[in-house]
Design a protein around this motif. Structure first.
Motif: not given
Lengths: 484, 385, 190
Positions: A299, A292, A295
């Motif tokens: 991003e 996570k 991610d």
């Protein structure tokens, strides 16, 4: 250089050295209560009696200085008898508290009793002196006067080391007992050292009280991280739980440690220990949390957001450099910040340093080497990665930051549960420029990770596989001393 | 159609039956006789095998100063532990029937059966008594008499090795396979010795069927000693006894199973499958005891007893025929039980041999001795003739 | 230092080599036992527990389920000194100590014995300085005749409820801290 003969062996002693020191240096142990290497010599317990030829009576080894040609016997029948008698006197009024006493296992009375005593008491139970028991004497200590053998180590410690002189001997004869001056509490910053130096169970620690038996603990050498002094400590633990911290006396830094440092183990286990990482206000297991986090970073990187990274004075050199590597090589951000150089000096003349961070010496060197900016330059950013305590001090919106933390804090959206330095290794440079390493003494909760490993895993997810050599090259560039 | 109805009518059936009875009277008697003999003899063997399982535990207990099993009860009635075989049987049936993943299912299933069947078949050749004369009919106490029954016995009983070997190989377990290899080596080796050790007896009595052999062991040598194989061929008996123990995989030759530490060929067999292997072992003990008594102890022969009564040299005591039959049956049963108990006792007395010692004992000691014995016997018989 | 003892095995003589005589010698031993036990079954030393119970002499009888003795005021005699859990070779005793207001200062907040681990060696009883733990309940823990849940694993995990009990017609002995509590401190409190 005087030459002495102890138990038939010839030794060369230094000028003005005591018999006990010479013997100890050469591996001959002389029993003692009141003698402590870091305190002045009192000579009141009489346990260290030795036989010296051409002297009519037995002499105390701790206070007799050697002269050339001295012949000393430490194991004759006469000496043993004397020690037995001294021990019998000391144990005369001693209560049979051993089952409930915390000193069991490191009690000099027990040890010497097994060696020299092994006698039944010749005094009736009812004739024993009664003294105050279980006295709450300060923030950290409990005093049991019945167990005390009046060696005055504690009195001397308060006079000579902390220079606060809270303790004194009250009354006279066999009614005398250690007392505290009226209207005072034994609340100096080093009070728990008294529990350590007390050879019997008179002073015991409130924190350790009734928690575990001493003989069941195993010891791991590590360093204290509560200030820049970086004292060497022994972490004592059993079955994956730390019970107490003791000083590891050394000539370079410390003989004692402060009470604050002793309590520092409490971050490992407690109600507010962060055991699972929180990403976007949700608890995750370790592997999922890493993905996570990856991610989020990916991003941010794709959107060209400003990612800032804080190096921390609280983290080890390896962790700091791994953070720097993550920011510079992988996230390609130049928003890397470190704290400015701090003033380092011993505040109270004993151990406590003005600089309360353990590693500012190393971090300031890293920031100089790599031209890292200071915290004050941090104006705005979209995402911040840093150690919890540092982020707390800065005025950054908490939802924008990813905090590496031991502590649970509901105000943060993103918290990564990391291992404490009681659970993982780390190198620190203290205010004297000594490079020292912590050693893992207990195992960490399963869903925590060290900062170094976290950075490594995220780099791997980004497709970089940094070699160990690459991450450890920082040690070649830093300036430090080692103890040998 | 009419004829068919006629056939089914009661009168017709009655008529047909009586015709059959008249024409095939002896055949029907034979069938009834055989069925009865099978029921009685095999029933006896099976119950003896069951008793041996509890007997082994009780005897071992007594030899080791223990009490042994005594808790299985029906309404608090324990009968000295005699309900234990029953309880064991129920337990074995109720247990999960488990076939390992790697096992060859068909072979794994039939292996216990194969180990049981040859042993049971062989009992058909065993004469367990002389004959019973009912006046109108004469019953021979042997299920299947054949002139070559000795050789049939050897041939069929050596098939039992397939049970152990398949049991090990089909289980898909390396230890099982190792156990099976040990079993094969041991059983094949000792098979040879067993046959060679019995041959001198066959030669001396010149009888190739077991019933004939038993009959010829009647009478006495020099009027005192019963004319039994043990007195004619003592060496043969010792070799036979040792070799048969080894072939049965009983202690002290039980490295094949090594119940306490090594693991045998039936390691993967549980519940009734294991029970079949174990039961086969006990049935083998009974077979071995019966053969020992037939070859060397005169089978059903009672010393000094002939068809009419006791013949003690000059004395003669006439005895009722039925009493004689009973005595002969009892004699055979007693000899069988004696040897079974002896085998069990040997197990709880002697320590186990190493595998190399077992093989050396077979090939280096027993085989040469038995061959020598065979040659000597042949020479002596030739010389006498 | 490793000490070695050299054992010289003498070679077997002829009679030993042919086995038969030795086998008969072995038989004579086992058969003697067999027949003695067959005809005099009462000589077998086995005791059929629980139908028969034998009170063994001395400490040997004190090998039944554990308990912690109580003082006259109902508090456990145990002061949580952890001697028993330290000496326990099976590591089956778990104690957590806590502070109490009485002059004894310390008492066991948690006292668990996992009988499924226990080897019934009785070292805990030997080690106890307060004469608190004992194995004199005459029960087999978890067994058919135990006072607590039978044949269950739970029945083998003893906690305070099962351990802190008083036996019928038990005299409270004044050993250890109980003695101190009632003699020494009683005097001082007056």
């Amino acid at each position: 250089m005087p030459k002495v003969i102890i138990d038939g062996k010839e030794f060369i002693a230094k000028e003005n050295e005591t018999v006990l020191n010479v013997a100890e240096r050469n591996g001959i142990y002389i029993p003692r209560y009141c003698y402590h290497p870091a305190l002045s010599i009192a000579g009141n317990c009489r346990m260290c009696l030795v036989e010296i030829e051409k002297m009519p009576k037995l002499q105390i080894a701790c206070a007799t200085t050697v002269t050339d040609g001295m012949v000393i016997h430490t194991q004759t029948e006469k000496v043993k008898k004397a020690r037995q008698d001294v021990l019998e006197f000391l144990l005369l009024n001693h209560p049979l508290d051993c089952p409930i006493c915390d000193q069991v296992g490191e009690c000099y009375l027990q040890d010497y009793y097994m060696e020299y005593g092994l006698k039944k008491s010749r005094i009736d139970l009812k004739d024993k002196n009664r003294k105050p028991k279980r006295r709450d004497i300060g923030k950290h200590l409990i005093l049991d006067n019945e167990r005390c053998i009046l060696c005055t180590r504690c009195v001397r410690f308060c006079e000579e080391v902390t220079k606060t002189s809270e303790l004194f001997i009250n009354s006279r004869g066999d009614h005398s007992f250690i007392d505290i001056k009226t209207e005072e509490k034994l609340d100096n910053d080093y009070s728990l050292n008294i529990a350590d130096i007390c050879p019997v169970g008179a002073f015991t620690s409130k924190d350790f009280r009734f928690k575990e038996r001493v003989y069941r603990l195993s010891s791991t050498s590590s360093i204290c991280l509560s200030c820049a002094t970086g004292c060497k400590i022994k972490v004592q633990h059993n079955n994956g739980k730390i019970y107490r911290i003791l000083p590891d006396p050394n000539i370079y830094t410390n003989t004692w440690i402060c009470d604050n440092g002793r309590m520092s183990y409490k971050i490992t286990a407690g109600p507010d220990r962060l055991t699972k990482s929180i990403i976007k206000s949700e608890e995750h297991h370790l592997n999922k949390a890493i993905i996570k986090l990856f991610d989020i970073l990916k991003e941010a990187k794709e959107k060209n957001l400003k990612i800032a990274i804080l190096l921390s004075d609280y983290l080890s050199i390896e962790d700091n450099f791994a953070l720097y590597y993550l920011g510079f090589e992988i996230l390609k951000t130049d928003l890397i910040y470190a704290s400015k150089e701090k003033e380092q000096k011993i505040e109270d003349g004993i151990l406590i340093n003005k600089d309360k961070t353990p590693n500012s010496n190393a971090v300031s060197q890293i920031s100089k080497l790599y031209g890292i900016k200071k915290y004050e330059d941090l104006k705005d950013c979209d995402l911040l990665i840093g150690f919890y305590d540092d982020i707390e001090k800065l005025n950054i919106p908490k939802n924008k930051s990813v905090a590496l933390s031991y502590k649970a804090d509901k105000e943060y959206d993103n918290l990564i549960a990391i291992k404490t330095y009681f659970e993982t290794e780390g190198s620190f440079i203290n205010w004297q420029y000594f490079l020292r390493k912590t050693a893992p003494s207990v195992s960490a909760p399963t869903d925590t990770i060290s900062v170094y490993d976290l950075c490594l895993k995220i780099s791997e997810l980004f497709g970089y596989y940094p070699k160990e050599k690459e991450l450890n090259k920082i040690f070649n560039e830093l300036k430090y001393k080692t103890e040998d | 159609m009419e004829e068919f109805i006629k056939i089914l009518s009661p009168e017709y059936i009655n008529l047909t039956l009586s015709n059959i009875l008249l024409n095939h009277k002896n055949d029907i008697y034979l069938i009834i006789e055989t069925v009865l003999k099978i029921a009685a003899f095999y029933g006896g063997i099976m119950s003896l095998a069951g008793l041996l399982t509890i007997g082994e535990r009780k005897i071992s207990a007594l030899m080791q100063d223990r009490i042994g099993p005594n808790r299985a009860n029906i309404f608090k009635f324990t009968l000295w532990g005699l309900f234990h075989p029953m309880a064991d049987g129920i337990k074995m049936i109720m247990k999960e029937d488990f076939i390992p993943k790697n096992a060859s299912k068909i072979l794994f299933t039939i292996a216990p059966v194969i180990s049981m069947v040859p042993v049971l078949v062989v009992f058909a050749f065993i004469p367990f008594g002389n004959y019973l004369d009912l006046g109108f009919y004469k019953i021979n106490f042997i299920i299947l008499d054949s002139d070559l029954s000795f050789f049939l016995l050897i041939a069929i009983s050596s098939l039992a090795i397939y049970g152990t070997f398949l049991g090990g190989f089909s289980s898909g377990n390396n230890w099982g396979i190792l156990g099976a290899i040990r079993a094969q080596a041991q059983m094949i080796s000792y098979e040879v010795v067993v046959v060679l050790s019995v041959l001198p007896v066959i030669m001396i009595y010149s009888a190739s069927s077991l019933s004939d052999l038993t009959l010829k062991q009647s009478g006495t040598i020099l009027g005192i000693i019963p004319n039994w194989g043990i007195f004619v061929q003592p060496v043969s008996f010792l070799i036979f006894f040792t070799a048969a123990l080894a072939e049965n995989k009983r202690t002290p030759f039980d490295v094949v199973e090594g119940e306490s530490e090594i693991i045998g060929y039936f390691i993967e067999h549980g519940s009734m499958r294991f029970a079949a292997f174990m039961f086969a072992e006990y049935v083998e003990i009974i077979l071995f005891s019966m053969l020992a008594s037939i070859f060397f102890f005169g089978g059903w022969q009672v010393p000094y007893l002939n068809d009419q009564g006791f013949n003690l040299g000059s004395f003669f005591i006439p005895i009722n025929h039925y009493l004689i039959v009973l005595m002969q049956l009892a004699s055979f049963a007693l000899k069988t039980v004696f040897f079974s108990v002896l085998v069990i006792m040997i197990r709880w007395t002697l320590p186990r041999f190493r595998f190399d010692q077992i093989m050396r004992l077979c090939w280096a000691n027993l085989l040469p001795i038995s061959v020598l014995n065979l040659l000597l016997t042949a020479l002596i018989i030739r010389g006498i003739k | 230092m490793i000490r070695t003892k050299k054992i010289e095995s003498k070679p077997l003589n002829f009679f030993e080599k042919i086995y038969i005589i030795e086998v008969i010698r072995g038989f004579s031993v086992t058969l003697k036992h067999f027949f003695i036990n067959l005809f005099f079954p009462s000589k077998i030393p086995t005791i059929s527990y629980p139908e028969e119970k034998v009170l063994l002499p001395g400490n040997a009888k004190l090998k039944s389920r554990h308990r912690i003795k109580l003082r006259s005021d109902g508090t456990p005699k145990c002061v949580a000194c952890m001697m028993c859990s330290t000496i326990c070779p099976a590591d089956c005793i778990h104690i957590e100590a806590a502070e109490t207001e009485t002059p004894v200062e310390k008492y066991p907040k948690v006292f668990n014995i996992d009988i499924s681990k226990c080897v019934m060696c009785g070292l805990c009883v030997e080690a106890c300085p307060e004469d608190a733990i004992s194995m004199d309940t005459n029960e087999i823990a978890g067994g058919a005749y135990s006072r607590f849940s039978n044949f269950q694993k739970d029945g083998l995990f003893l906690t305070k409820n099962e351990l802190f009990i008083k036996l019928k017609d038990e005299k409270i002995s004044k050993l250890g801290a109980a003695n101190r509590l009632e003699n020494e401190y009683g005097e001082r409190n007056d």
